[in-house]
Design an enzyme around this catalytic site. Structure first.
Site, PDB file in Angstrom:
ATOM      1  N   ASP A  36     127.717  -1.768 -34.112  1.00 25.75           N
ATOM      2  CA  ASP A  36     127.239  -2.326 -35.387  1.00 25.75           C
ATOM      3  C   ASP A  36     126.335  -1.319 -36.094  1.00 25.75           C
ATOM      4  O   ASP A  36     126.405  -1.139 -37.308  1.00 25.75           O
ATOM      5  CB  ASP A  36     126.470  -3.632 -35.121  1.00 25.75           C
ATOM      6  N   HIS A  53     125.192  -9.490 -31.288  1.00 24.85           N
ATOM      7  CA  HIS A  53     126.431  -8.823 -31.708  1.00 24.85           C
ATOM      8  C   HIS A  53     127.403  -9.923 -32.133  1.00 24.85           C
ATOM      9  O   HIS A  53     128.282 -10.345 -31.384  1.00 24.85           O
ATOM     10  CB  HIS A  53     127.015  -7.995 -30.558  1.00 24.85           C
TER      11      HIS A  53
HETATM   12  P1  NAD Z   1     141.608  -5.920 -23.245  1.00 22.42           P
HETATM   13  O1  NAD Z   1     142.148  -7.307 -23.113  1.00 22.42           O
HETATM   14  O2  NAD Z   1     142.476  -4.833 -23.736  1.00 22.42           O
HETATM   15  O3  NAD Z   1     141.044  -5.450 -21.831  1.00 22.42           O
HETATM   16  C1  NAD Z   1     140.202  -6.265 -21.074  1.00 22.42           C
HETATM   17  C2  NAD Z   1     140.512  -5.945 -19.622  1.00 22.42           C
HETATM   18  O4  NAD Z   1     139.566  -6.639 -18.820  1.00 22.42           O
HETATM   19  C3  NAD Z   1     141.905  -6.422 -19.181  1.00 22.42           C
HETATM   20  O5  NAD Z   1     142.619  -5.327 -18.622  1.00 22.42           O
HETATM   21  C4  NAD Z   1     141.606  -7.489 -18.142  1.00 22.42           C
HETATM   22  O6  NAD Z   1     142.553  -7.517 -17.073  1.00 22.42           O
HETATM   23  C5  NAD Z   1     140.229  -7.040 -17.660  1.00 22.42           C
HETATM   24  N1  NAD Z   1     139.461  -8.091 -16.996  1.00 22.42           N
HETATM   25  C6  NAD Z   1     139.435  -9.423 -17.260  1.00 22.42           C
HETATM   26  N2  NAD Z   1     138.636 -10.047 -16.385  1.00 22.42           N
HETATM   27  C7  NAD Z   1     138.106  -9.097 -15.587  1.00 22.42           C
HETATM   28  C8  NAD Z   1     137.226  -9.133 -14.472  1.00 22.42           C
HETATM   29  N3  NAD Z   1     136.724 -10.276 -14.015  1.00 22.42           N
HETATM   30  N4  NAD Z   1     136.918  -7.963 -13.867  1.00 22.42           N
HETATM   31  C9  NAD Z   1     137.439  -6.806 -14.304  1.00 22.42           C
HETATM   32  N5  NAD Z   1     138.300  -6.707 -15.337  1.00 22.42           N
HETATM   33  C10 NAD Z   1     138.628  -7.846 -15.962  1.00 22.42           C
HETATM   34  O7  NAD Z   1     140.264  -6.035 -24.108  1.00 22.42           O
HETATM   35  P2  NAD Z   1     139.462  -4.869 -24.835  1.00 22.42           P
HETATM   36  O8  NAD Z   1     139.983  -4.725 -26.199  1.00 22.42           O
HETATM   37  O9  NAD Z   1     139.359  -3.697 -23.933  1.00 22.42           O
HETATM   38  O10 NAD Z   1     138.038  -5.580 -24.996  1.00 22.42           O
HETATM   39  C11 NAD Z   1     137.245  -5.906 -23.877  1.00 22.42           C
HETATM   40  C12 NAD Z   1     136.041  -6.739 -24.313  1.00 22.42           C
HETATM   41  O11 NAD Z   1     135.166  -5.956 -25.134  1.00 22.42           O
HETATM   42  C13 NAD Z   1     136.399  -7.971 -25.149  1.00 22.42           C
HETATM   43  O12 NAD Z   1     135.578  -9.064 -24.730  1.00 22.42           O
HETATM   44  C14 NAD Z   1     136.055  -7.548 -26.559  1.00 22.42           C
HETATM   45  O13 NAD Z   1     135.796  -8.649 -27.401  1.00 22.42           O
HETATM   46  C15 NAD Z   1     134.809  -6.734 -26.292  1.00 22.42           C
HETATM   47  N6  NAD Z   1     134.368  -5.820 -27.357  1.00 22.42           N
HETATM   48  C16 NAD Z   1     133.024  -5.695 -27.569  1.00 22.42           C
HETATM   49  C17 NAD Z   1     132.544  -4.830 -28.540  1.00 22.42           C
HETATM   50  C18 NAD Z   1     131.059  -4.702 -28.794  1.00 22.42           C
HETATM   51  O14 NAD Z   1     130.689  -4.058 -29.799  1.00 22.42           O
HETATM   52  N7  NAD Z   1     130.161  -5.238 -27.977  1.00 22.42           N
HETATM   53  C19 NAD Z   1     133.444  -4.074 -29.279  1.00 22.42           C
HETATM   54  C20 NAD Z   1     134.820  -4.204 -29.036  1.00 22.42           C
HETATM   55  C21 NAD Z   1     135.260  -5.093 -28.064  1.00 22.42           C
HETATM   56  C1  LMR Z   2     133.878  -5.717 -32.566  1.00 20.03           C
HETATM   57  O1  LMR Z   2     132.792  -5.881 -33.104  1.00 20.03           O
HETATM   58  O2  LMR Z   2     134.766  -4.968 -33.036  1.00 20.03           O
HETATM   59  C2  LMR Z   2     134.142  -6.411 -31.245  1.00 20.03           C
HETATM   60  O3  LMR Z   2     133.072  -7.234 -30.873  1.00 20.03           O
HETATM   61  C3  LMR Z   2     135.433  -7.136 -31.227  1.00 20.03           C
HETATM   62  C4  LMR Z   2     135.392  -8.393 -32.034  1.00 20.03           C
HETATM   63  O4  LMR Z   2     135.749  -9.439 -31.509  1.00 20.03           O
HETATM   64  O5  LMR Z   2     135.001  -8.320 -33.204  1.00 20.03           O
END
Ligand code: NAD
Ligand code: LMR
Length: 325
Positions: free
Chosen positions: A159, A187
């Site tokens: 962010d 967030h």
């Molecule tokens: P994705 O679905 O591509 O990958 C997530 C992975 O986590 C999958 O491979 C799944 O098998 C694995 N997983 C699920 N449960 C698990 C566990 N208990 N232990 C280990 N691995 C496990 O998702 P992504 O796009 O990589 O996003 C991951 C997370 O990050 C999501 O919750 C997304 O919303 C979040 N995210 C946060 C931010 C932020 O700014 N904080 C930014 C982008 C995404």
């Molecule tokens: C983001 O900010 O891009 C991530 O937290 C993914 C989402 O769900 O927006």
């Protein structure tokens, strides 16, 4: 040659990790002279896909990469680790808010908090990326009573970076001209990107933009940027999330630049009247591997209202997961 650092990444077969792992292994995290051992955690059904990613890691022949281990058991993956990138969690789809993921994802972070408590190095530094990141970090922290709560953090650096880039674009500057950006709170769509202390080339940023652009365009654009990416890509942000996760951890190790600060979701110590213990994003400086909340900023009514709104959302999220705390 330095001793290797041990870095765990969860959700290692997911889309964020597909960018993150290669950048950690190539030296983007701790520099070109720091060997790395990767500890990768996935759920059992994703171990096959993870094997493919590990084949690719090996095929890069990274000079810094000393070893890669894979597991579906957090107590194995987290053994003696120095850093944990907790990425593994379900992402949201179109029309969802991040807190809609709480039920699906919260349990993951109580299990992983307990495992960190049991087997990680006592000074392990933890970054929660999986959403809802702040409350997941709160859950992990509360399930790790033997570790320092200050070592549990949540990612609002994405962010922060988004806000810098949007402001730079609007004012015809480069993001390196922007300093002292602040993201307060969660967030989520209630986060408060605050320009009151922000500078562009050392000058007050708010004097360079219209008040209406700030309130009606900029703030909602930062708050909704994740949703805009989901709408455009059909998938949530991945490479930018990985990049910001590296920024967060690197700053935590190497420190903030003189005269600047970054935003980190950290356990509140009551600063600015924010309830102690909530994982809330504050402006922080980092020195010698330790962060401190920037003190003494003037908070006007406009800011106070928004800081409280995002604090209230975090309290609601916390109350929804009481059974895991
Ligand atoms: P994705 O679905 O591509 O990958 C997530 C992975 O986590 C999958 O491979 C799944 O098998 C694995 N997983 C699920 N449960 C698990 C566990 N208990 N232990 C280990 N691995 C496990 O998702 P992504 O796009 O990589 O996003 C991951 C997370 O990050 C999501 O919750 C997304 O919303 C979040 N995210 C946060 C931010 C932020 O700014 N904080 C930014 C982008 C995404
Ligand atoms: C983001 O900010 O891009 C991530 O937290 C993914 C989402 O769900 O927006």
């Amino acid at each position: 040659m330095k001793a290797p650092v041990h870095v765990a990444v969860t959700g290692a077969a997911g889309q964020i990790s597909y960018s993150l792992l290669f950048r950690i292994a190539s030296g983007d995290f701790l520099g070109p002279d720091q060997p790395i051992c990767l500890h990768l955690l996935e759920i059992t059904p994703a171990l096959g896909a993870l094997e493919g990613a590990v084949m690719e890691l090996n095929d890069c022949a990274f000079p810094l990469l000393q070893s890669v281990s894979m597991s579906d058991d957090a107590e194995v993956a987290f053994k003696d680790i120095d850093f944990a990138f907790l990425v593994g969690a379900r992402p949201r789809g179109p029309g969802m808010e991040r807190k809609d993921l709480l039920e699906a994802n919260a349990a993951i972070f109580s299990v992983q908090g307990k495992a960190l408590n049991k087997v990680a190095k006592r000074d392990v530094r933890v970054l929660v990326v999986g959403n809802p990141a702040n409350t997941n970090a709160l859950i992990a922290m509360n399930n790790a009573p033997d570790l320092d709560p200050r070592n549990f953090t949540a990612m609002t650096r994405l962010d922060h970076n988004r806000a810098m880039s949007l402001l730079a674009e609007k004012t015809g500057n480069h993001n390196t001209d922007v300093t002292k950006m602040t993201i307060w709170g969660n967030h989520s769509a209630t986060q408060y990107p605050d320009l009151h202390n922000c500078l562009i080339n050392g000058e007050d940023a708010l004097s360079k933009v219209d008040a209406s652009w700030y309130a009606d365009d900029f703030i909602p654009a930062v708050q909704q940027r994740g949703a805009a990416i989901i709408k455009a890509r059909g998938l949530s942000s991945a490479a930018s999330a990985a990049s910001s996760a590296l920024d967060h951890m690197r700053t935590w190790v190497q420190g903030t630049a003189d005269g600047d600060w970054v935003s980190m979701g950290i356990p509140s110590d009551g600063s600015y009247g924010i309830e102690e213990g909530l994982i809330y994003s504050f402006p922080v400086t980092v020195k010698d591997g330790d962060y401190s909340i920037v003190q003494g900023l003037e908070i006007n009514d406009f800011s106070r209202e928004r800081m409280i709104a995002t604090e209230n959302e975090l309290k609601e999220e916390r109350d929804g997961v009481k059974h895991l705390l």
